[in-house]
Design a protein around this motif. Sequence first.
Motif, PDB file in Angstrom:
ATOM      1  N   LEU A  89       0.822  -1.205   0.000  1.00  0.00           N
ATOM      2  CA  LEU A  89       0.000   0.000   0.000  1.00  0.00           C
ATOM      3  C   LEU A  89       0.859   1.259   0.000  1.00  0.00           C
ATOM      4  O   LEU A  89       0.572   2.229  -0.719  1.00  0.00           O
ATOM      5  N   ALA A  90       1.924   1.261   0.810  1.00  0.00           N
ATOM      6  CA  ALA A  90       2.820   2.421   0.846  1.00  0.00           C
ATOM      7  C   ALA A  90       3.455   2.664  -0.519  1.00  0.00           C
ATOM      8  O   ALA A  90       3.571   3.811  -0.978  1.00  0.00           O
ATOM      9  N   LEU A  91       3.875   1.590  -1.183  1.00  0.00           N
ATOM     10  CA  LEU A  91       4.428   1.728  -2.531  1.00  0.00           C
ATOM     11  C   LEU A  91       3.354   2.203  -3.509  1.00  0.00           C
ATOM     12  O   LEU A  91       3.628   3.013  -4.408  1.00  0.00           O
ATOM     13  N   GLY A  92       2.128   1.710  -3.333  1.00  0.00           N
ATOM     14  CA  GLY A  92       1.035   2.132  -4.206  1.00  0.00           C
ATOM     15  C   GLY A  92       0.732   3.608  -4.077  1.00  0.00           C
ATOM     16  O   GLY A  92       0.487   4.295  -5.084  1.00  0.00           O
ATOM     17  N   VAL A  93       0.735   4.111  -2.856  1.00  0.00           N
ATOM     18  CA  VAL A  93       0.493   5.539  -2.636  1.00  0.00           C
ATOM     19  C   VAL A  93       1.639   6.368  -3.213  1.00  0.00           C
ATOM     20  O   VAL A  93       1.422   7.438  -3.792  1.00  0.00           O
ATOM     21  N   THR A  94       2.873   5.878  -3.060  1.00  0.00           N
ATOM     22  CA  THR A  94       4.021   6.586  -3.644  1.00  0.00           C
ATOM     23  C   THR A  94       3.893   6.670  -5.160  1.00  0.00           C
ATOM     24  O   THR A  94       4.114   7.740  -5.761  1.00  0.00           O
ATOM     25  N   THR A  95       3.503   5.567  -5.791  1.00  0.00           N
ATOM     26  CA  THR A  95       3.303   5.566  -7.244  1.00  0.00           C
ATOM     27  C   THR A  95       2.165   6.499  -7.633  1.00  0.00           C
ATOM     28  O   THR A  95       2.265   7.252  -8.620  1.00  0.00           O
TER      29      THR A  95
END
Length: 559
Positions: free
Chosen positions: A393-399
């Motif tokens: 999720l953290a990577l998804g928000v960063t993307t």
Amino acid sequence: MKRSLAAVLAADVAGYSELLGKDTEGTLVALRRLRSEIFRPTVASRRGRVVKSMGDGWIVLFQAASDAATCALQIQDLLARDGSRSELSMQLRLGLHLGDVIEEEEDVFGDGVNVAARLEKIAAPGSIAISDAVFGSLDGTLRPSFDDAGEHDLKNISKPVRVWTRGSLPGRKVSGVDASQRPQIVVRPLETSDQRDEVRELCDALTGDLMTYLGATHWLSVSARDTGRRAYALSGRIRASGGRLRLEVRYTDPEQTELWSTKIDGDLANAFDWQDETAETLVNQVMTATFDSERRQLDKLSIADMSANQCELRGQIAIDRLDPDAFASALKYSSAAITKDPSLPHPFALALVSYLSATAMGYDEVTEQYASSVPMWCAAAAPLVENHSLLRLALGVTTYSQLREPSRLRSVVEYALRQSSSDFVTLALSGWSYIWIGDHDEALDCLRKAHVLGGKSPWALSIQGGLAMASLQAGDDAAAVKLAREGLNISVGYTTLYRILAAAHAQLGQDDAATKAVADALRLQPDDSIASIQARNVFAVTGAANRYISGLRKAGMPE
């Protein structure tokens, strides 16, 4: 004969006869522990009622499908955690249906029971199978926990039933997570000498609530019994006299030094309200005492002397104020944890979330030294996302912050909730994600549940801010004002709350209050403007539909 519409949970121990054949005494001990430490307290905490017990199986009735589904998820999660660190390795198959139930003497039957029992039979060990009737009654935080398994012909059921399942996800081992590195809390089952069923059920329910809420974070390892590790311990006893109740509780640190003890009075006539209020009070005290104790111990160590897990925990504790100093500490400790052990997923998640949050709040003086690290963190974290919903999720928000693709972020959020519907950090970040892509009702569902599970954690202020923002964007300006003011009672340095106050007051036509809130926001960040707020935020909704930005304009925030 009593007829009703109920959510029915059918539960059965997988491979019970085989277990008995291999080790009769050990199996019976494990079954007693499963009943007393996991099944019974969790059922009671969700207002469930066991109406039939078959030794290695149970039929439980709930008034609400959401309570039944939450109970099933919690039971499987608790079993998976407990089985991974002890000799208790039993697995349950669980089936859920919403339908007619007939109770007669000591038996129960009807469509609800029949379908639930058939669903339990097709569920894999450690999994849950629910009917479409149950799925349709769940909110946005619970639905993603289940996958569509299509229609199934169930034995002796006339029509095919559409089935939704949660498979082996609760039991999968998360790479890089070592429970032995986390503070452990032993929640001993509450005791009572009172023989009344309602008092004993209250003990079970309150024990289940405490285990659920304290276990809703990866920072703590919660158990129902001593495991030989150094551990904090919560123990208590309910005394009853007529309709009066008194709970006596004691909490000790790993050296068995008492951190606090308390007595909480109540009355049996209001047992449900007393249970909820008492659980909230105790969780607040336990989390505060535990994190304060851990902070004191960790502050005695230099970063060089800390393990990666200790650095990550210290960074999580630091994030509770949401001001520049809090994010500076969170980033310092999480980046140190990454350097010490780049195989751990949680430090990457904390570092990315802290960086993105500080960026959205305009704390450039904090984030500028870490900007060059973010691409390296993303690249190093990508191989670690398998079975780790928060990091994914953290990577998804960063993307999303870079590409602004709402549908892609929505898919990531749904996946995260499917894996971790009871982790309040995942719920909080999912709630903020829904705010950014404009699904404000879904955001409120996530954040309200996060508040129940983590309203007394270091993430409490972020959850409060999310609730205020989602309420404003959903059109409930009065609620936004109330929530923002409550948040400012926790931390006056959380600038976003002043901006939410300004926008909400402006939308309500309360110009003087809006003007004052803008002035308070600019006092903390003098160079702020509509343009800078829009540039650093990731809202998919624009124009008048973005009531935060349009409200700030009405309040007089400089363009």
